[in-house]
Design a protein around this motif. Structure first.
Motif, PDB file in Angstrom:
ATOM      1  N   GLY A 144       0.822  -1.200   0.000  1.00  0.00           N
ATOM      2  CA  GLY A 144       0.000   0.000   0.000  1.00  0.00           C
ATOM      3  C   GLY A 144       0.859   1.254   0.000  1.00  0.00           C
ATOM      4  O   GLY A 144       2.076   1.204   0.135  1.00  0.00           O
ATOM      5  N   GLY A 145       0.182   2.388  -0.168  1.00  0.00           N
ATOM      6  CA  GLY A 145       0.905   3.649  -0.168  1.00  0.00           C
ATOM      7  C   GLY A 145       0.073   4.765  -0.733  1.00  0.00           C
ATOM      8  O   GLY A 145      -1.148   4.631  -0.903  1.00  0.00           O
ATOM      9  N   LEU A 146       0.743   5.870  -1.024  1.00  0.00           N
ATOM     10  CA  LEU A 146       0.114   7.065  -1.578  1.00  0.00           C
ATOM     11  C   LEU A 146       0.449   7.137  -3.065  1.00  0.00           C
ATOM     12  O   LEU A 146       1.615   7.038  -3.457  1.00  0.00           O
ATOM     13  CB  LEU A 146       0.619   8.311  -0.856  1.00  0.00           C
ATOM     14  CG  LEU A 146       0.186   9.662  -1.424  1.00  0.00           C
ATOM     15  CD1 LEU A 146      -1.324   9.831  -1.317  1.00  0.00           C
ATOM     16  CD2 LEU A 146       0.904  10.786  -0.690  1.00  0.00           C
ATOM     17  N   VAL A 147      -0.573   7.311  -3.889  1.00  0.00           N
ATOM     18  CA  VAL A 147      -0.384   7.382  -5.328  1.00  0.00           C
ATOM     19  C   VAL A 147      -1.341   8.410  -5.904  1.00  0.00           C
ATOM     20  O   VAL A 147      -2.418   8.641  -5.343  1.00  0.00           O
ATOM     21  CB  VAL A 147      -0.593   5.987  -5.964  1.00  0.00           C
ATOM     22  CG1 VAL A 147      -2.029   5.516  -5.790  1.00  0.00           C
ATOM     23  CG2 VAL A 147      -0.190   5.968  -7.427  1.00  0.00           C
ATOM     24  N   GLN A 148      -0.950   9.016  -6.997  1.00  0.00           N
ATOM     25  CA  GLN A 148      -1.834   9.975  -7.661  1.00  0.00           C
ATOM     26  C   GLN A 148      -2.891   9.235  -8.482  1.00  0.00           C
ATOM     27  O   GLN A 148      -2.680   8.089  -8.918  1.00  0.00           O
ATOM     28  CB  GLN A 148      -1.025  10.896  -8.569  1.00  0.00           C
ATOM     29  CG  GLN A 148      -0.171  11.910  -7.833  1.00  0.00           C
ATOM     30  CD  GLN A 148       0.445  12.939  -8.769  1.00  0.00           C
ATOM     31  OE1 GLN A 148       0.704  12.646  -9.930  1.00  0.00           O
ATOM     32  NE2 GLN A 148       0.685  14.134  -8.252  1.00  0.00           N
ATOM     33  N   ALA A 149      -3.998   9.891  -8.693  1.00  0.00           N
ATOM     34  CA  ALA A 149      -5.050   9.321  -9.528  1.00  0.00           C
ATOM     35  C   ALA A 149      -4.472   8.950 -10.890  1.00  0.00           C
ATOM     36  O   ALA A 149      -3.683   9.695 -11.468  1.00  0.00           O
ATOM     37  CB  ALA A 149      -6.194  10.314  -9.692  1.00  0.00           C
ATOM     38  N   GLY A 150      -4.879   7.775 -11.359  1.00  0.00           N
ATOM     39  CA  GLY A 150      -4.352   7.258 -12.613  1.00  0.00           C
ATOM     40  C   GLY A 150      -3.146   6.354 -12.447  1.00  0.00           C
ATOM     41  O   GLY A 150      -2.744   5.674 -13.400  1.00  0.00           O
TER      42      GLY A 150
ATOM     43  N   ILE B   9      -1.768 -11.687  -5.146  1.00  0.00           N
ATOM     44  CA  ILE B   9      -1.427 -10.341  -5.590  1.00  0.00           C
ATOM     45  C   ILE B   9      -2.673  -9.637  -6.105  1.00  0.00           C
ATOM     46  O   ILE B   9      -3.510 -10.245  -6.779  1.00  0.00           O
ATOM     47  CB  ILE B   9      -0.358 -10.410  -6.698  1.00  0.00           C
ATOM     48  CG1 ILE B   9       0.928 -11.025  -6.135  1.00  0.00           C
ATOM     49  CG2 ILE B   9      -0.088  -9.032  -7.279  1.00  0.00           C
ATOM     50  CD1 ILE B   9       1.875 -11.512  -7.197  1.00  0.00           C
ATOM     51  N   LEU B  10      -2.785  -8.365  -5.781  1.00  0.00           N
ATOM     52  CA  LEU B  10      -3.835  -7.520  -6.335  1.00  0.00           C
ATOM     53  C   LEU B  10      -3.150  -6.380  -7.078  1.00  0.00           C
ATOM     54  O   LEU B  10      -2.565  -5.488  -6.472  1.00  0.00           O
ATOM     55  CB  LEU B  10      -4.758  -6.984  -5.246  1.00  0.00           C
ATOM     56  CG  LEU B  10      -5.909  -6.131  -5.749  1.00  0.00           C
ATOM     57  CD1 LEU B  10      -6.861  -6.965  -6.617  1.00  0.00           C
ATOM     58  CD2 LEU B  10      -6.685  -5.504  -4.581  1.00  0.00           C
ATOM     59  N   GLN B  11      -3.194  -6.452  -8.395  1.00  0.00           N
ATOM     60  CA  GLN B  11      -2.650  -5.389  -9.228  1.00  0.00           C
ATOM     61  C   GLN B  11      -3.754  -4.352  -9.462  1.00  0.00           C
ATOM     62  O   GLN B  11      -4.826  -4.700  -9.969  1.00  0.00           O
ATOM     63  CB  GLN B  11      -2.166  -5.947 -10.563  1.00  0.00           C
ATOM     64  CG  GLN B  11      -1.608  -4.889 -11.508  1.00  0.00           C
ATOM     65  CD  GLN B  11      -0.345  -4.243 -10.983  1.00  0.00           C
ATOM     66  OE1 GLN B  11       0.545  -4.921 -10.462  1.00  0.00           O
ATOM     67  NE2 GLN B  11      -0.241  -2.936 -11.119  1.00  0.00           N
ATOM     68  N   MET B  12      -3.480  -3.121  -9.082  1.00  0.00           N
ATOM     69  CA  MET B  12      -4.478  -2.061  -9.183  1.00  0.00           C
ATOM     70  C   MET B  12      -3.963  -0.986 -10.124  1.00  0.00           C
ATOM     71  O   MET B  12      -2.934  -0.351  -9.839  1.00  0.00           O
ATOM     72  CB  MET B  12      -4.758  -1.471  -7.795  1.00  0.00           C
ATOM     73  CG  MET B  12      -5.162  -2.514  -6.766  1.00  0.00           C
ATOM     74  SD  MET B  12      -5.704  -1.797  -5.202  1.00  0.00           S
ATOM     75  CE  MET B  12      -4.218  -0.965  -4.680  1.00  0.00           C
ATOM     76  N   ASN B  13      -4.643  -0.805 -11.226  1.00  0.00           N
ATOM     77  CA  ASN B  13      -4.274   0.199 -12.216  1.00  0.00           C
ATOM     78  C   ASN B  13      -5.365   1.272 -12.308  1.00  0.00           C
ATOM     79  O   ASN B  13      -6.490   1.070 -11.856  1.00  0.00           O
ATOM     80  CB  ASN B  13      -4.079  -0.458 -13.580  1.00  0.00           C
ATOM     81  CG  ASN B  13      -2.956  -1.490 -13.583  1.00  0.00           C
ATOM     82  OD1 ASN B  13      -1.968  -1.352 -12.856  1.00  0.00           O
ATOM     83  ND2 ASN B  13      -3.107  -2.532 -14.381  1.00  0.00           N
ATOM     84  N   SER B  14      -5.015   2.379 -12.926  1.00  0.00           N
ATOM     85  CA  SER B  14      -5.974   3.480 -13.134  1.00  0.00           C
ATOM     86  C   SER B  14      -6.698   3.824 -11.844  1.00  0.00           C
ATOM     87  O   SER B  14      -7.925   3.954 -11.811  1.00  0.00           O
ATOM     88  CB  SER B  14      -6.983   3.096 -14.226  1.00  0.00           C
ATOM     89  OG  SER B  14      -6.325   2.779 -15.441  1.00  0.00           O
ATOM     90  N   LEU B  15      -5.941   3.985 -10.793  1.00  0.00           N
ATOM     91  CA  LEU B  15      -6.538   4.220  -9.480  1.00  0.00           C
ATOM     92  C   LEU B  15      -7.273   5.537  -9.425  1.00  0.00           C
ATOM     93  O   LEU B  15      -6.887   6.523 -10.083  1.00  0.00           O
ATOM     94  CB  LEU B  15      -5.462   4.153  -8.406  1.00  0.00           C
ATOM     95  CG  LEU B  15      -5.031   2.721  -8.046  1.00  0.00           C
ATOM     96  CD1 LEU B  15      -3.687   2.721  -7.349  1.00  0.00           C
ATOM     97  CD2 LEU B  15      -6.084   2.057  -7.182  1.00  0.00           C
ATOM     98  N   LYS B  16      -8.340   5.546  -8.637  1.00  0.00           N
ATOM     99  CA  LYS B  16      -9.191   6.707  -8.465  1.00  0.00           C
ATOM    100  C   LYS B  16      -9.218   7.104  -6.987  1.00  0.00           C
ATOM    101  O   LYS B  16      -9.005   6.246  -6.119  1.00  0.00           O
ATOM    102  CB  LYS B  16     -10.605   6.386  -8.928  1.00  0.00           C
ATOM    103  CG  LYS B  16     -10.699   5.892 -10.359  1.00  0.00           C
ATOM    104  CD  LYS B  16     -12.129   5.488 -10.702  1.00  0.00           C
ATOM    105  CE  LYS B  16     -12.237   4.978 -12.125  1.00  0.00           C
ATOM    106  NZ  LYS B  16     -13.631   4.592 -12.476  1.00  0.00           N
ATOM    107  N   PRO B  17      -9.518   8.339  -6.685  1.00  0.00           N
ATOM    108  CA  PRO B  17      -9.607   8.746  -5.269  1.00  0.00           C
ATOM    109  C   PRO B  17     -10.592   7.887  -4.475  1.00  0.00           C
ATOM    110  O   PRO B  17     -10.358   7.623  -3.289  1.00  0.00           O
ATOM    111  CB  PRO B  17     -10.060  10.200  -5.360  1.00  0.00           C
ATOM    112  CG  PRO B  17      -9.510  10.677  -6.667  1.00  0.00           C
ATOM    113  CD  PRO B  17      -9.625   9.505  -7.586  1.00  0.00           C
ATOM    114  N   GLU B  18     -11.641   7.429  -5.117  1.00  0.00           N
ATOM    115  CA  GLU B  18     -12.626   6.598  -4.414  1.00  0.00           C
ATOM    116  C   GLU B  18     -12.113   5.197  -4.099  1.00  0.00           C
ATOM    117  O   GLU B  18     -12.785   4.431  -3.407  1.00  0.00           O
ATOM    118  CB  GLU B  18     -13.935   6.502  -5.217  1.00  0.00           C
ATOM    119  CG  GLU B  18     -13.764   6.105  -6.660  1.00  0.00           C
ATOM    120  CD  GLU B  18     -13.752   7.329  -7.591  1.00  0.00           C
ATOM    121  OE1 GLU B  18     -13.087   8.334  -7.243  1.00  0.00           O
ATOM    122  OE2 GLU B  18     -14.379   7.251  -8.666  1.00  0.00           O
ATOM    123  N   ASP B  19     -10.925   4.858  -4.578  1.00  0.00           N
ATOM    124  CA  ASP B  19     -10.305   3.585  -4.206  1.00  0.00           C
ATOM    125  C   ASP B  19      -9.564   3.688  -2.869  1.00  0.00           C
ATOM    126  O   ASP B  19      -9.073   2.671  -2.360  1.00  0.00           O
ATOM    127  CB  ASP B  19      -9.310   3.125  -5.282  1.00  0.00           C
ATOM    128  CG  ASP B  19      -9.977   2.783  -6.601  1.00  0.00           C
ATOM    129  OD1 ASP B  19      -9.419   3.148  -7.651  1.00  0.00           O
ATOM    130  OD2 ASP B  19     -11.052   2.149  -6.572  1.00  0.00           O
TER     131      ASP B  19
END
Length: 129
Positions: free
Chosen positions: A9-15, A80-90
């Motif tokens: 986990g961590g901090l990432v920008q949208a997208g 593993i959970l690969q999460m792409n195109s992350l959104k603030p609501e995630d």
């Protein structure tokens, strides 16, 4: 029984993207149907993705379809959970869980948190806009 530990986990920008890992110990994670849940502040825990013990059947919550992918690395005893195109609501704490009823069908997956017997401690995912 299995012990589960999430990481990634961590901090990432949208997208952006993150890769969460759920490492098992004590037993092989391939012995269990697995799930990833998340809980945002003030909200109930919800299913994100669930995978049958066989790995042949997978459920994705509608909001993550096409963006998130679950996989299992048996050599590393990890889900593993690969999460792409992350959104603030995630943004949420993400938990992995294992269903301990190994005598149930290997083709079933479970979307209700009450069906899971073993849980990790969670990992925070924060998506900034």
């Amino acid at each position: 029984q299995v012990q589960l530990v999430e990481s990634g986990g961590g901090l990432v920008q949208a997208g952006g993207s993150l890769r969460l890992s759920c490492a098992g110990s004590g037993r092989f994670v391939s012995s269990y149907a697995m799930g990833w849940f998340r809980q945002a502040p003030g909200k109930e825990r919800e299913i994100v993705v669930a995978m049958s013990r066989s790995g042949s059947n997978i459920y994705y919550q509608d909001s993550v379809k096409g963006r998130f992918t679950i996989s299992r690395d048996n050599a590393k005893n990890t889900v593993i959970l690969q999460m792409n195109s992350l959104k603030p609501e995630d943004t949420a704490v993400y938990y992995c869980a294992a269903n301990g009823k190994t005598y149930w069908s290997s083709s079933w997956y479970y979307t209700d948190s009450s069906d899971y017997d073993f849980w990790g401690q969670g990992t925070q995912v924060t998506v900034s806009s």
